[in-house]
Design an enzyme around this catalytic site. Structure first.
Site, PDB file in Angstrom:
ATOM      1  N   LYS A  69       0.657  -0.859   0.114  1.00 43.51           N
ATOM      2  CA  LYS A  69      -0.411  -0.102   0.097  1.00 43.51           C
ATOM      3  C   LYS A  69       0.965   1.040   0.186  1.00 43.51           C
ATOM      4  O   LYS A  69       1.573   1.548   1.023  1.00 43.51           O
ATOM      5  CB  LYS A  69      -0.470   0.232   0.919  1.00 43.51           C
ATOM      6  CG  LYS A  69      -1.585   1.234   1.270  1.00 43.51           C
ATOM      7  CD  LYS A  69      -2.496   1.567   2.407  1.00 43.51           C
ATOM      8  CE  LYS A  69      -1.914   2.900   3.196  1.00 43.51           C
ATOM      9  NZ  LYS A  69      -1.766   3.939   2.872  1.00 43.51           N
ATOM     10  N   GLY A  80       7.683   5.144   7.538  1.00 46.75           N
ATOM     11  CA  GLY A  80       6.218   5.724   8.470  1.00 46.75           C
ATOM     12  C   GLY A  80       6.753   6.411   9.551  1.00 46.75           C
ATOM     13  O   GLY A  80       8.056   6.640   9.728  1.00 46.75           O
ATOM     14  N   SER A  81       5.837   6.886   9.857  1.00 46.26           N
ATOM     15  CA  SER A  81       6.072   7.343  11.557  1.00 46.26           C
ATOM     16  C   SER A  81       6.177   7.030  11.958  1.00 46.26           C
ATOM     17  O   SER A  81       5.522   5.451  12.950  1.00 46.26           O
ATOM     18  CB  SER A  81       4.913   8.755  11.598  1.00 46.26           C
ATOM     19  OG  SER A  81       3.413   7.800  11.699  1.00 46.26           O
ATOM     20  N   THR A  82       6.248   7.300  13.441  1.00 48.72           N
ATOM     21  CA  THR A  82       6.752   6.730  14.345  1.00 48.72           C
ATOM     22  C   THR A  82       5.991   6.293  15.324  1.00 48.72           C
ATOM     23  O   THR A  82       5.589   5.301  15.909  1.00 48.72           O
ATOM     24  CB  THR A  82       8.109   7.033  15.961  1.00 48.72           C
ATOM     25  OG1 THR A  82       9.197   7.467  15.343  1.00 48.72           O
ATOM     26  CG2 THR A  82       8.173   6.602  16.712  1.00 48.72           C
ATOM     27  N   GLU A 123      10.500   1.061   9.875  1.00 49.40           N
ATOM     28  CA  GLU A 123      11.990   1.911   9.534  1.00 49.40           C
ATOM     29  C   GLU A 123      10.955   3.731   9.420  1.00 49.40           C
ATOM     30  O   GLU A 123      10.275   3.531   9.284  1.00 49.40           O
ATOM     31  CB  GLU A 123      12.059   2.101   8.114  1.00 49.40           C
ATOM     32  CG  GLU A 123      13.489   2.294   7.880  1.00 49.40           C
ATOM     33  CD  GLU A 123      13.815   3.862   7.053  1.00 49.40           C
ATOM     34  OE1 GLU A 123      13.127   4.891   7.394  1.00 49.40           O
ATOM     35  OE2 GLU A 123      13.230   3.714   6.056  1.00 49.40           O
ATOM     36  N   GLY A 164       4.077   3.268  13.620  1.00 54.65           N
ATOM     37  CA  GLY A 164       4.557   1.936  14.183  1.00 54.65           C
ATOM     38  C   GLY A 164       4.784   1.519  15.475  1.00 54.65           C
ATOM     39  O   GLY A 164       4.336   0.468  15.725  1.00 54.65           O
ATOM     40  N   GLU A 216      11.055  15.336  15.030  1.00 55.22           N
ATOM     41  CA  GLU A 216      11.364  15.464  13.463  1.00 55.22           C
ATOM     42  C   GLU A 216      10.174  16.684  12.907  1.00 55.22           C
ATOM     43  O   GLU A 216       8.958  16.181  12.946  1.00 55.22           O
ATOM     44  CB  GLU A 216      10.240  13.514  13.478  1.00 55.22           C
ATOM     45  CG  GLU A 216      11.179  13.766  11.634  1.00 55.22           C
ATOM     46  CD  GLU A 216      10.765  12.756  11.428  1.00 55.22           C
ATOM     47  OE1 GLU A 216       9.502  12.175  11.590  1.00 55.22           O
ATOM     48  OE2 GLU A 216      11.420  11.673  10.424  1.00 55.22           O
ATOM     49  N   CYS A 269      13.978  10.971   6.157  1.00 56.48           N
ATOM     50  CA  CYS A 269      13.564  10.269   7.634  1.00 56.48           C
ATOM     51  C   CYS A 269      15.216  10.366   8.186  1.00 56.48           C
ATOM     52  O   CYS A 269      15.268  10.700   8.986  1.00 56.48           O
ATOM     53  CB  CYS A 269      13.254   8.766   7.439  1.00 56.48           C
ATOM     54  SG  CYS A 269      12.733   7.536   6.500  1.00 56.48           S
TER      55      CYS A 269
END
Ligand code: ADP
Length: 480
Positions: free
Chosen positions: A186, A238-240, A260, A243, A391, A294
């Site tokens: 996706k 993607g984003s933490t 990641e 995740g 970030e 990132c």
């Protein structure tokens, strides 16, 4: 030199050869099929704001069709196929990507906003190189992991972000196929088009139906993929925050996972560094690609005795950067990917100002239409500033100074993330000292943002775990 600005005539890349349909369906079991959801969403160019196409949105039933197709293809075809035959398909995908490189690059820049120079010279060739590289590993897994008898896992659900849409797709699909797994991928909702083009390529390459399925949608589509009982492996970039949601969702299952996530890399310049090269590396590390990386070198640490000269040269170099049309070959910094992202960056500019930091932005103009942000410095930043700790994911660089190597190691590591770092010095011993003490997955020395399919990539701490790329990138798709 101050205030000097290059003026070039526009040099737009032609886009008439980039063939886009008005509507894209889901790529399931080797065919483009209408979504069960009956829903489509629009994808826009972040520079012209025009609608580029509408894209089918997969609901849980569509996810189920895709995962079921992937599972059948795994059990009936892909798992049984001799590895050297698998390898030929992967190689073929790489060749066709090369043949259609120009079209892929133009669509990447239209849909995502990145400069054509980046998509043409980096994203697309590196994506093809991942397929070439992993095609080579497919029939050599026993040599990669001697005496371990590696076996594939089954269905891999792969969820990717918008900053490198095609490259992330290649980065994820190539090792999964090489190791004998099948895929449901996706793309991010704001950049679906090059992955759909990749689906067309995969179809042209006659990959057995169901081996790769590409579906689009938002967070709940991703969540349905993660939750599906026939998914054996999840690869997420993607984003933490997301995740963490995914990790919670699979707790107690035996799904394998690699994450990641975000980053806030320290780029460290010592007084013995070649200053002009370092300035170029700082600019490359944070401003090219709009800071949408990132591993962007978003925290600059400069040794105090050279801070003045580095900042002066950096400002001068920044003044020459051209912010504008992503399809113009002169453009250094393209469009910010979406309005939400631009709003987020602007809110951090406010936060930095409110924290009392000195802000520097280049004097050149930015297009009045589209989502753009000028390259920005926050000078005199401190470790406790939010703009240092969080970030931002935009062309915004914080600058801190340091005196000793111990101090800079402490400061560089004092952050929730640990994806990457950069070191600029003439001394090899300093490089080795730092690389062993910085808690970052990738450390560049006297260069920045260099990628290669043979080299593993991944993070420490809240930047995630697992490695992608290289021989290491095979292991998360195998059981031993
Ligand atoms: P970014 O901040 O880089 O956009 P996100 O983490 O929001 O990163 O998105 C990365 C990918 O994860 C996108 O494809 C997005 O649709 C998907 N996603 C968002 N929320 C979820 C979720 N709850 N579960 C699975 N995937 C999700």
């Amino acid at each position: 030199m101050e205030g000097f600005k290059w003026e070039y005539a526009p040099a737009p890349e032609a886009k008439d050869h980039a063939k886009l349909k008005t509507q894209y369906d889901l790529f399931i079991n080797g065919k483009f099929v209408k979504p069960n959801s009956k829903k489509y969403f629009d994808t826009h160019s972040p520079s012209t704001l025009e609608k580029l196409a509408e894209v089918a949105e997969a609901n849980a039933k569509d996810v189920d069709s895709a995962v079921t197709a992937a599972k059948l293809a795994y059990d009936k075809v892909w798992k049984k196929m001799p590895a050297k035959e698998r390898s030929k398909y992967i190689f073929r995908i790489a060749r066709v990507m090369q043949e259609r490189a120009r079209e892929l690059a133009v669509i990447e820049s239209m849909d995502g906003g990145k400069p054509i120079r980046e998509s043409r010279d980096f994203d697309v060739p590196t994506a093809a190189n991942h397929f070439f590289y992993y095609a080579g590993w497919a029939d050599k897994l026993d040599y990669a992991f001697p005496n371990k008898k590696p076996k594939s896992l089954g269905v891999a659900a792969q969820i990717i972000p918008w900053n490198f849409p095609l490259l992330m797709a290649a980065w994820k699909i190539a090792p999964a196929l090489a190791t004998g797994n099948t895929v449901v991928l996706k793309p991010a909702e704001s950049t679906p088009l090059t992955a759909l083009k990749l689906a067309e390529i995969i179809q042209d390459c006659d990959l057995p139906p169901g081996v790769v399925n590409i579906i689009n949608g938002f967070g709940n589509t991703g969540a349905a993929m993660v939750a599906h009982p026939h998914v054996n492996k999840i690869a997420f970039t993607g984003s933490t925050d997301v995740g963490k949601i995914i990790q919670k969702a699979i707790a107690g299952t035996n799904k394998k996972i690699t994450l990641e996530l975000g980053g806030k890399a320290a780029n460290i310049v010592f007084d013995d560094a070649p200053i002009d090269q370092a300035v170029e590396g700082i600019v490359n590390g944070i401003f090219f690609n709009q800071g949408h990386v990132c591993c962007a070198g978003s925290r600059l640490f400069v040794q105090e005795n050279v801070a003045e000269v580095v900042i002066r040269k950096l400002k001068e170099r920044m003044e020459t950067l051209i912010v504008g049309d992503p399809l113009d070959k002169n453009t250094d910094i393209g469009a910010i990917n979406s309005k939400e992202q631009l709003d987020k960056i602007n809110s951090y500019l406010e936060i930095g100002r409110a924290e009392g930091l000195e802000l520097f932005q280049t004097s050149g103009s930015i297009p009045s239409k589209g989502y753009y942000c000028k390259p920005t410095l926050f000078i005199g930043a401190a470790q406790s500033n939010r703009v240092v700790q969080e970030e931002i994911f935009g062309p915004v660089l914080t600058i801190q100074t340091f005196r000793t190597i111990e101090e800079v190691i402490e400061k560089a590591n004092n952050i929730p993330y640990g994806l990457s770092a950069g070191v600029w010095t003439d001394k090899g011993s300093k490089i080795f000292n730092l690389t062993s003490k910085l808690r970052a997955g990738v450390i560049w020395a006297n260069t920045y943002n260099k990628f290669d399919p043979t080299s593993p990539f991944g993070g420490y701490k809240e930047s995630g775990f697992g490695r992608e790329g290289g021989l290491h990138g095979l292991a998360p798709y195998l059981t031993f």
